[in-house]
Design a protein around this motif. Structure first.
Motif, PDB file in Angstrom:
ATOM      1  N   PHE A 541       0.867  -1.174   0.000  1.00  0.00           N
ATOM      2  CA  PHE A 541       0.000   0.000   0.000  1.00  0.00           C
ATOM      3  C   PHE A 541       0.902   1.222   0.000  1.00  0.00           C
ATOM      4  CE2 PHE A 541      -4.180   1.566   2.109  1.00  0.00           C
ATOM      5  CZ  PHE A 541      -4.621   2.002   0.874  1.00  0.00           C
ATOM      6  N   ARG A 542       1.362   1.630  -1.166  1.00  0.00           N
ATOM      7  CA  ARG A 542       2.440   2.603  -1.315  1.00  0.00           C
ATOM      8  C   ARG A 542       1.917   4.032  -1.359  1.00  0.00           C
ATOM      9  NH1 ARG A 542       6.092   5.676  -1.649  1.00  0.00           N
ATOM     10  NH2 ARG A 542       7.869   5.757  -3.058  1.00  0.00           N
ATOM     11  N   VAL A 543       2.357   4.842  -0.383  1.00  0.00           N
ATOM     12  CA  VAL A 543       2.032   6.264  -0.347  1.00  0.00           C
ATOM     13  C   VAL A 543       3.235   7.041  -0.890  1.00  0.00           C
ATOM     14  CG1 VAL A 543       1.388   8.193   1.144  1.00  0.00           C
ATOM     15  CG2 VAL A 543       0.601   5.872   1.684  1.00  0.00           C
ATOM     16  N   PRO A 544       3.032   7.998  -1.795  1.00  0.00           N
ATOM     17  CA  PRO A 544       4.166   8.696  -2.417  1.00  0.00           C
ATOM     18  C   PRO A 544       4.815   9.745  -1.520  1.00  0.00           C
ATOM     19  CG  PRO A 544       2.103   9.530  -3.286  1.00  0.00           C
ATOM     20  CD  PRO A 544       1.737   8.367  -2.393  1.00  0.00           C
ATOM     21  N   LEU A 545       5.255   9.326  -0.330  1.00  0.00           N
ATOM     22  CA  LEU A 545       5.842  10.266   0.621  1.00  0.00           C
ATOM     23  C   LEU A 545       7.177  10.820   0.147  1.00  0.00           C
ATOM     24  CD1 LEU A 545       5.235   8.776   4.173  1.00  0.00           C
ATOM     25  CD2 LEU A 545       4.289  10.862   3.208  1.00  0.00           C
ATOM     26  N   ARG A 546       7.922  10.002  -0.564  1.00  0.00           N
ATOM     27  CA  ARG A 546       9.227  10.440  -1.041  1.00  0.00           C
ATOM     28  C   ARG A 546       9.100  11.773  -1.764  1.00  0.00           C
ATOM     29  NH1 ARG A 546      12.006   6.084  -4.641  1.00  0.00           N
ATOM     30  NH2 ARG A 546       9.882   6.112  -5.460  1.00  0.00           N
ATOM     31  N   GLU A 547       8.128  11.875  -2.649  1.00  0.00           N
ATOM     32  CA  GLU A 547       7.915  13.098  -3.403  1.00  0.00           C
ATOM     33  C   GLU A 547       7.257  14.182  -2.546  1.00  0.00           C
ATOM     34  OE1 GLU A 547       6.873  10.072  -4.353  1.00  0.00           O
ATOM     35  OE2 GLU A 547       8.400   9.640  -5.865  1.00  0.00           O
ATOM     36  N   TRP A 548       6.311  13.801  -1.696  1.00  0.00           N
ATOM     37  CA  TRP A 548       5.600  14.780  -0.885  1.00  0.00           C
ATOM     38  C   TRP A 548       6.529  15.496   0.100  1.00  0.00           C
ATOM     39  CZ3 TRP A 548       0.507  11.704   0.520  1.00  0.00           C
ATOM     40  CH2 TRP A 548      -0.274  11.603  -0.632  1.00  0.00           C
ATOM     41  N   PHE A 549       7.536  14.760   0.648  1.00  0.00           N
ATOM     42  CA  PHE A 549       8.471  15.397   1.571  1.00  0.00           C
ATOM     43  C   PHE A 549       9.421  16.360   0.849  1.00  0.00           C
ATOM     44  CE2 PHE A 549       7.983  11.793   4.824  1.00  0.00           C
ATOM     45  CZ  PHE A 549       7.146  12.565   5.617  1.00  0.00           C
ATOM     46  N   ARG A 550       9.403  16.338  -0.487  1.00  0.00           N
ATOM     47  CA  ARG A 550      10.198  17.297  -1.262  1.00  0.00           C
ATOM     48  C   ARG A 550       9.312  18.386  -1.873  1.00  0.00           C
ATOM     49  NH1 ARG A 550      13.084  12.216  -4.020  1.00  0.00           N
ATOM     50  NH2 ARG A 550      14.647  11.778  -2.408  1.00  0.00           N
ATOM     51  N   SER A 551       8.002  18.298  -1.608  1.00  0.00           N
ATOM     52  CA  SER A 551       7.089  19.274  -2.212  1.00  0.00           C
ATOM     53  C   SER A 551       6.013  19.687  -1.212  1.00  0.00           C
ATOM     54  CB  SER A 551       6.478  18.691  -3.495  1.00  0.00           C
ATOM     55  OG  SER A 551       5.825  17.454  -3.230  1.00  0.00           O
ATOM     56  N   ASP A 552       4.842  19.046  -1.262  1.00  0.00           N
ATOM     57  CA  ASP A 552       3.691  19.472  -0.462  1.00  0.00           C
ATOM     58  C   ASP A 552       3.964  19.497   1.043  1.00  0.00           C
ATOM     59  OD1 ASP A 552       1.035  19.096  -2.506  1.00  0.00           O
ATOM     60  OD2 ASP A 552       2.830  17.985  -3.018  1.00  0.00           O
ATOM     61  N   LEU A 553       4.725  18.520   1.555  1.00  0.00           N
ATOM     62  CA  LEU A 553       4.959  18.411   3.000  1.00  0.00           C
ATOM     63  C   LEU A 553       6.330  18.926   3.420  1.00  0.00           C
ATOM     64  CD1 LEU A 553       3.426  14.865   3.668  1.00  0.00           C
ATOM     65  CD2 LEU A 553       2.340  17.085   3.945  1.00  0.00           C
ATOM     66  N   ARG A 554       7.061  19.575   2.488  1.00  0.00           N
ATOM     67  CA  ARG A 554       8.434  19.991   2.796  1.00  0.00           C
ATOM     68  C   ARG A 554       8.485  21.013   3.932  1.00  0.00           C
ATOM     69  NH1 ARG A 554      11.802  24.058   2.138  1.00  0.00           N
ATOM     70  NH2 ARG A 554      14.043  23.630   1.860  1.00  0.00           N
ATOM     71  N   ASP A 555       7.699  22.073   3.841  1.00  0.00           N
ATOM     72  CA  ASP A 555       7.747  23.125   4.856  1.00  0.00           C
ATOM     73  C   ASP A 555       7.348  22.587   6.228  1.00  0.00           C
ATOM     74  OD1 ASP A 555       8.531  24.861   2.891  1.00  0.00           O
ATOM     75  OD2 ASP A 555       6.550  25.781   2.614  1.00  0.00           O
ATOM     76  N   SER A 556       6.306  21.750   6.242  1.00  0.00           N
ATOM     77  CA  SER A 556       5.873  21.149   7.510  1.00  0.00           C
ATOM     78  C   SER A 556       6.982  20.279   8.097  1.00  0.00           C
ATOM     79  CB  SER A 556       4.613  20.316   7.270  1.00  0.00           C
ATOM     80  OG  SER A 556       4.233  19.641   8.451  1.00  0.00           O
ATOM     81  N   MET A 557       7.674  19.565   7.255  1.00  0.00           N
ATOM     82  CA  MET A 557       8.770  18.690   7.690  1.00  0.00           C
ATOM     83  C   MET A 557       9.869  19.488   8.397  1.00  0.00           C
ATOM     84  SD  MET A 557      11.208  16.411   5.190  1.00  0.00           S
ATOM     85  CE  MET A 557      12.026  17.865   4.489  1.00  0.00           C
ATOM     86  N   TRP A 558      10.343  20.560   7.748  1.00  0.00           N
ATOM     87  CA  TRP A 558      11.421  21.354   8.333  1.00  0.00           C
ATOM     88  C   TRP A 558      10.964  22.061   9.609  1.00  0.00           C
ATOM     89  CZ3 TRP A 558      16.467  21.344   7.616  1.00  0.00           C
ATOM     90  CH2 TRP A 558      16.982  20.774   6.444  1.00  0.00           C
TER      91      TRP A 558
END
Length: 634
Positions: A541-558
């Motif tokens: 059940f693959r969620v595309p987090l790899r890409e999201w952590f470099r785009s949509d979720l990047r600011d939240s991550m940092w």
């Protein structure tokens, strides 16, 4: 399923009914149909009900006919009708709850070994003053407790304990190592100091003076002697037992649906349901992420068309993670361990619109060796015989140099570099290796926990380890919380303990055969499903987090992992965390699993200890029934 809670005092004080009510109200999402409390002197029980069997009866907490036993029960007993026929008892209801009371009244607490199903319950013996806490064999349903010299408090979820504790528990820093090693904390520990999780297949007896006896009442079956099974007999036996398990899981007085990912496990269950109920169209549910590189919706549609189900799809997007993360963390009582949890919740919401019970495919990989690690098990065990310094040196050099496209090879490499057989087993699912955890945790205390591993049959030992830890503490905990957050009952038929026993009686050669994982289960599935479904490459059940952590979720991550007030940044080594984020941002390396583990830990801390705690909590369900207070004067 339902929600249960309760208190037993050891100091002679009377239980406060308002505290029982408050405990029950935190579990309203688990039981929106009815709720009630019972209290007598130093003991009290609370219950919230999701009506599945005997819809108009079986209100709880429920007392036995003699009044000796009182129960608050969460779950379903699939063989309750058969058990009832063998019990001479003045039944007053048509449900499974009273069957437990009848059986215990006649045979004692050992009657729990007769139960087939998923359950967690509290049973108070008014004659002896003893309270029994019982959890099902595989840990499908949860049960938590906390003890002090003055009282015991227990509940289906940790949040239900807080009213009885009188304060919010603190973070158990010594459990952080276990969390970083497996994205969840193994029973009996939790991330909350002083709060314990009753292990699967265990029951606890708590006497009136506060002494506790913990008993394991079930173990998986031992392997049958060599030569017992042929390939054909194994496939026939597994086929027949899966039919029995699915048929049992269909016991309900409400509509039952099924999750359908398009993988072997869920597809086989759906095919079996269709075979067992040919006059009813199966309702199935699937989730996608709008990314053709990761979505499996087309496989789910293929199975739906083949079986003839009434199919519904749900799309999940990056913004769902931001909007739901805190709410689902609140429901989980722990960091959201798997990215797919949020998709599972969306599925549960969709399913709840038309059914009250849904079947799922959990357990197939852990029973029949479905993960790639099982194929590599013997080779990794052989490599583990090399001197530890040699392995550590080679893997340490290569680990951070392998590019994104070699992420699976990197996992195997990290396993080979682990120091012991126990640590190797743990590292397969570990976001962080032992070395990385030491770097992150520094001088923080840790509580040692490792699975028991022997060299007799490395595949069997890995399966047993997953059955004891990964399955109940991660996958099943996720399934329970995400479904109950939507007031939906989840049933995993492949974890029927009779099928589990059969699976562990079979030799490992029937599970991993000629390099094929889950061989015997796939051969069963081949009888009901197209070959393209059975033989396709496993992707999960693959969620595309790899890409999201470099785009949509990047600011939240940092912000969450390095910003002011960050629990992760202030508790763990800030330089190590920053380095991890920078590596992922280069695009050459994939650190999504490690970032997810840290992000989930941070959101958990924000949810339960941050200023936004109340805002993170969802609005409580409104019960349409009047509370029943079964108070009995002391």
């Amino acid at each position: 399923m339902c929600g249960i809670a309760g208190i037993q005092r050891f100091d002679g004080h009377v239980v406060d009914a308002s505290i029982l009510t408050a405990m029950g109200s935190t579990l309203a999402h688990r039981g929106p149909d009815d709720h009630g409390i019972w209290h007598h002197g130093p003991v009290g029980l609370a219950h919230t009900r999701l009506s599945i069997i005997d819809l108009s009866g079986s209100r709880q907490p429920m007392a036995s006919a003699s009044g000796r036993w009182v129960i608050s029960f969460n779950g379903e007993i699939f063989n309750y009708r058969a058990l009832r026929e063998g019990l001479r008892y003045p039944f007053r209801t048509n449900g499974d709850t009273e069957v437990i009371l009848a059986g215990v009244s006649i045979h004692g607490i050992g009657f729990v070994t007769s139960l087939v199903g998923q359950f967690a319950f509290a049973l108070h013996d008014r004659d002896s003053g003893t309270t029994h806490l019982v959890r099902d064999r595989l840990g499908v349903l949860p049960l938590y407790y906390t003890m002090t010299p003055s009282h015991l408090a227990f509940g289906s979820e940790i949040k239900a304990l807080v009213p009885a504790m009188g304060r919010s528990p603190e973070v158990d820093l010594s459990s952080l190592d276990a969390y970083l090693a497996g994205r969840s904390v193994p029973a009996p520990d939790t991330l909350f100091a002083g709060v314990s999780k009753l292990p699967a297949a265990h029951r606890a007896e708590v006497t009136a003076d506060g002494s506790v006896t913990l008993t394991r009442y079930w173990h998986p079956a031992a392997a049958d002697p060599p030569g017992t099974w042929t390939a054909a007999s194994a496939v026939d036996a597994v086929d027949a037992m899966i039919t029995t398990a699915v048929q049992s899981a269909l016991v309900a007085d409400v509509p039952v649906g099924a999750y359908l990912s398009g993988g072997v496990d869920s597809s086989l269950i759906v095919a079996k349901v269709a075979e067992l109920a040919p006059d009813q169209q199966v309702r199935t549910f699937a989730a996608g992420f709008g990314d053709p590189r990761t979505d499996e919706l087309h496989w789910a549609r293929r199975v739906s068309d083949h079986v003839g189900t009434q199919h519904r799809e749900v799309m999940v997007h990056a913004e769902d993670f931001e909007s739901l993360w805190a709410e689902l963390t609140y429901h989980r009582d722990a960091p959201v361990s798997e990215p797919a949890d949020i998709a599972v919740y969306r599925l549960a919401q969709a399913a709840r619109e038309s059914v009250r019970v849904v079947l799922s495919g959990e357990g197939g990989d852990e029973l029949f060796a479905g993960y790639p690690k099982y194929v590599a098990a013997r080779a990794v065990a052989a490599a583990g015989r090399l001197p530890a310094p040699v392995r550590a040196g080679v893997t340490g050099f290569l680990d951070h140099r392998l590019p994104d496209r070699m992420s699976r090879a990197r996992i195997a490499l990290r396993v080979v570099g682990a120091g012991t057989a126990e640590e190797r087993h743990r590292t397969w699912f570990a976001p962080f290796t032992a070395t990385e955890r030491r770097e992150l945790l520094g001088e923080l205390p840790s509580r040692a926990w490792l699975p028991r591993v022997s060299d007799d049959d490395v595949i069997r030992q890995m399966l047993l380890g997953d059955l004891d830890g990964w399955l109940p503490d991660n996958l099943l905990e996720r399934g329970d919380r995400m479904s109950m957050a939507a007031s939906l009952e989840l049933r995993p038929p492949l974890l029927d303990h009779r099928l589990v026993d059969l699976a562990f009686r079979l030799p490992s050669s029937m599970k991993v055969r000629h390099g094929t994982t889950k061989w015997v289960l796939k051969e069963v599935a081949r009888r009901y499903l197209p070959a393209e479904i059975v033989d396709r490459k496993k992707s999960g059940f693959r969620v595309p987090l790899r890409e999201w952590f470099r785009s949509d979720l990047r600011d939240s991550m940092w912000d969450r992992l390095t910003g002011s007030g960050s629990f992760v940044a202030e508790t763990l080594d800030r330089r190590a965390v920053t380095s991890l984020l920078q590596r992922h941002e280069t695009g050459r390396f994939n650190e999504e699993s490690r970032i997810w583990a840290l992000m989930s830990l941070e959101v958990w801390h924000e949810t339960f200890f941050g200023a936004a705690t109340e805002a993170a909590r969802p609005a409580r369900h409104q019960n349409n029934t009047e509370e029943v207070d079964n108070h009995e004067p002391a």
